[in-house]
Design an enzyme around this catalytic site. Structure first.
Site, PDB file in Angstrom:
ATOM      1  N   LYS A  87       3.698  69.758 -59.995  1.00 39.16           N
ATOM      2  CA  LYS A  87       3.421  71.198 -59.944  1.00 39.16           C
ATOM      3  C   LYS A  87       2.185  71.500 -59.078  1.00 39.16           C
ATOM      4  CE  LYS A  87       3.270  71.471 -64.466  1.00 39.16           C
ATOM      5  NZ  LYS A  87       3.613  70.051 -64.755  1.00 39.16           N
TER       6      LYS A  87
ATOM      7  N   THR B 183       3.113  73.675 -68.676  1.00 33.78           N
ATOM      8  CA  THR B 183       3.960  72.668 -69.307  1.00 33.78           C
ATOM      9  C   THR B 183       4.809  73.311 -70.398  1.00 33.78           C
ATOM     10  OG1 THR B 183       2.029  72.205 -70.674  1.00 33.78           O
ATOM     11  CG2 THR B 183       2.501  70.658 -68.904  1.00 33.78           C
TER      12      THR B 183
HETATM   13  P1  ADP Z   1       1.539  68.149 -62.201  1.00 33.75           P
HETATM   14  O1  ADP Z   1       0.664  69.209 -61.581  1.00 33.75           O
HETATM   15  O2  ADP Z   1       2.930  68.618 -62.437  1.00 33.75           O
HETATM   16  O3  ADP Z   1       0.946  67.516 -63.415  1.00 33.75           O
HETATM   17  P2  ADP Z   1       0.863  66.653 -59.784  1.00 33.75           P
HETATM   18  O4  ADP Z   1       1.243  67.578 -58.696  1.00 33.75           O
HETATM   19  O5  ADP Z   1      -0.588  66.562 -60.120  1.00 33.75           O
HETATM   20  O6  ADP Z   1       1.705  66.976 -61.120  1.00 33.75           O
HETATM   21  O7  ADP Z   1       1.436  65.214 -59.406  1.00 33.75           O
HETATM   22  C1  ADP Z   1       0.905  64.040 -59.939  1.00 33.75           C
HETATM   23  C2  ADP Z   1       0.914  62.943 -58.898  1.00 33.75           C
HETATM   24  O8  ADP Z   1       2.257  62.531 -58.695  1.00 33.75           O
HETATM   25  C3  ADP Z   1       0.377  63.398 -57.540  1.00 33.75           C
HETATM   26  O9  ADP Z   1      -0.868  62.867 -57.288  1.00 33.75           O
HETATM   27  C4  ADP Z   1       1.339  62.849 -56.531  1.00 33.75           C
HETATM   28  O10 ADP Z   1       0.783  61.704 -55.957  1.00 33.75           O
HETATM   29  C5  ADP Z   1       2.541  62.416 -57.312  1.00 33.75           C
HETATM   30  N1  ADP Z   1       3.716  63.222 -57.017  1.00 33.75           N
HETATM   31  C6  ADP Z   1       4.157  64.287 -57.718  1.00 33.75           C
HETATM   32  N2  ADP Z   1       5.301  64.764 -57.195  1.00 33.75           N
HETATM   33  C7  ADP Z   1       5.590  63.973 -56.145  1.00 33.75           C
HETATM   34  C8  ADP Z   1       6.674  63.943 -55.203  1.00 33.75           C
HETATM   35  N3  ADP Z   1       7.678  64.818 -55.290  1.00 33.75           N
HETATM   36  N4  ADP Z   1       6.654  63.013 -54.253  1.00 33.75           N
HETATM   37  C9  ADP Z   1       5.652  62.110 -54.201  1.00 33.75           C
HETATM   38  N5  ADP Z   1       4.621  62.070 -55.049  1.00 33.75           N
HETATM   39  C10 ADP Z   1       4.580  62.990 -56.014  1.00 33.75           C
END
Ligand code: ADP
Length: 334
Positions: free
Chosen positions: A64, A158
């Site tokens: 996200k 979430t």
């Molecule tokens: P959220 O905000 O949903 O908790 P994040 O955007 O912080 O998730 O993602 C967590 C980690 O996972 C990031 O640092 C990134 O490296 C990796 N990541 C998330 N989605 C992808 C994707 N589609 N492709 C590659 N890496 C991803």
């Protein structure tokens, strides 16, 4: 040693930034959200206006925050980052909003945890690009309307279910992020290994992907732990055997369930006979916050078919008993 572990943590957090995909076409998986967002962004670009406010919902670690940064990058806009819990007073939000430049993206993580006064200020800001700043206290207080620059709010949550109706209604688009397939997670692992310079073969990649609970953040974390093991106990290359041995050390089982996941299933089966049991009771039994159990553990346990949410409480499925190597009581024909 505390300083060292603090250093190591900063290192790992920087890595998370390094591993973030930067463009929409670098973003692995989520084809539906990607296509929908592409349309929202392209149409806004053609009309020369900031796009509608975007809400991204789904379990932690699915991308996200990365997606919010990509939205800003695709728009060629700056991004300001904050979170619901940080916006305790409306003044905090007013300060952020009045500092926005036209077209900026404002990212609010965990937006469902925003405090009421800030949330109410956000309504007007999202709708009319205006805030009412209250000056003074008591009968002498006056409210001064303040124009703010047109911006795009990207909210992440979430639990979209706990957003209030009025807030949810002000988002023009909601992207529901799904768990990733093993194939997509392999691509995530491969990409991260390349960036970090980790030697890994195809089976090693597949093993890590298959044990990452459908979540890219977990792929990246397990990859680093397996890398550690490969460097210290093997020849540095991540193979199937190395991955298996390392994941054993880190208590990640064949399905990718970690200690807490197994504790939840263990309590549900052994202590509560398979349920139904309420979430707060279950959380107390494993010594965790109810929100952690609910937002971090449960979504994947539900998707893996181990746990069911029923109106009367949480229930362990036959698969859960089997996974723990237990025999369900005869009346539990689930
Ligand atoms: P959220 O905000 O949903 O908790 P994040 O955007 O912080 O998730 O993602 C967590 C980690 O996972 C990031 O640092 C990134 O490296 C990796 N990541 C998330 N989605 C992808 C994707 N589609 N492709 C590659 N890496 C991803």
């Amino acid at each position: 040693d505390e300083t060292l572990s603090a250093l190591a943590q900063t290192g790992e957090r920087d890595l998370e930034t390094t591993l973030r995909p930067r463009k929409l076409d670098e973003f692995v998986g989520q084809p539906r959200v990607r296509e929908q967002l592409e349309l929202v962004l392209e149409s806004a670009r053609r009309r020369g206006v900031p796009p509608d406010h975007v809400l991204l919902s789904g379990p932690p670690g699915l991308g996200k925050t990365s997606m919010a940064m990509i939205v800003a990058a695709e728009l060629g806009a700056a991004i300001r980052i904050t979170s619901g819990p940080a916006l305790e007073r409306a003044g905090d939000l007013a300060a952020m909003l009045s500092n926005l430049a036209p077209g900026d993206v404002l990212f609010i993580d965990e937006i469902h945890r925003i405090a009421r006064p800030a949330e109410e200020m956000l309504y007007l800001a999202m709708e009319d690009f205006r805030v009412d700043v209250v000056v003074g206290k008591g009968p002498g207080a006056t409210s001064i309307p303040l124009e703010i620059a047109p911006f795009t709010l990207v909210g992440a949550t979430t639990r979209s279910g706990s957003l209030t109706g009025p807030l949810r209604d002000r988002f023009g688009f909601t992207g529901q992020m799904e768990f990733y397939s093993d194939r997509e997670l392999e691509l995530v692992a491969r990409r991260a290994a390349t960036i970090l310079g980790i030697a890994i073969d195809r089976d090693g990649c597949a093993e890590i992907a298959g044990r990452s609970r459908g979540t890219p953040r977990i792929v990246n974390r397990l990859l680093r732990r397996v890398r550690d093991y490969a460097e210290v106990r093997a020849d540095g290359k991540v193979t199937l055997e190395v991955a298996r041995a390392a994941l054993k050390v880190y208590d990640v089982d064949e399905l990718g369930l970690d200690r807490l996941d197994r504790a939840v299933l263990g309590a549900l089966t052994r202590s509560f006979g398979g349920g139904p049991v309420g979430i707060s009771t279950l959380a107390v039994a494993v010594g965790e916050e109810a929100t952690t159990v609910e937002e971090v553990c449960e979504p994947y346990l539900v998707r893996a078919g181990m746990l069911a949410r029923t109106p009367r409480g949480r229930v362990a499925t036959a698969a859960a008993w089997e996974h723990l190597g237990l025999v369900p009581p005869p009346e539990t024909g689930r």
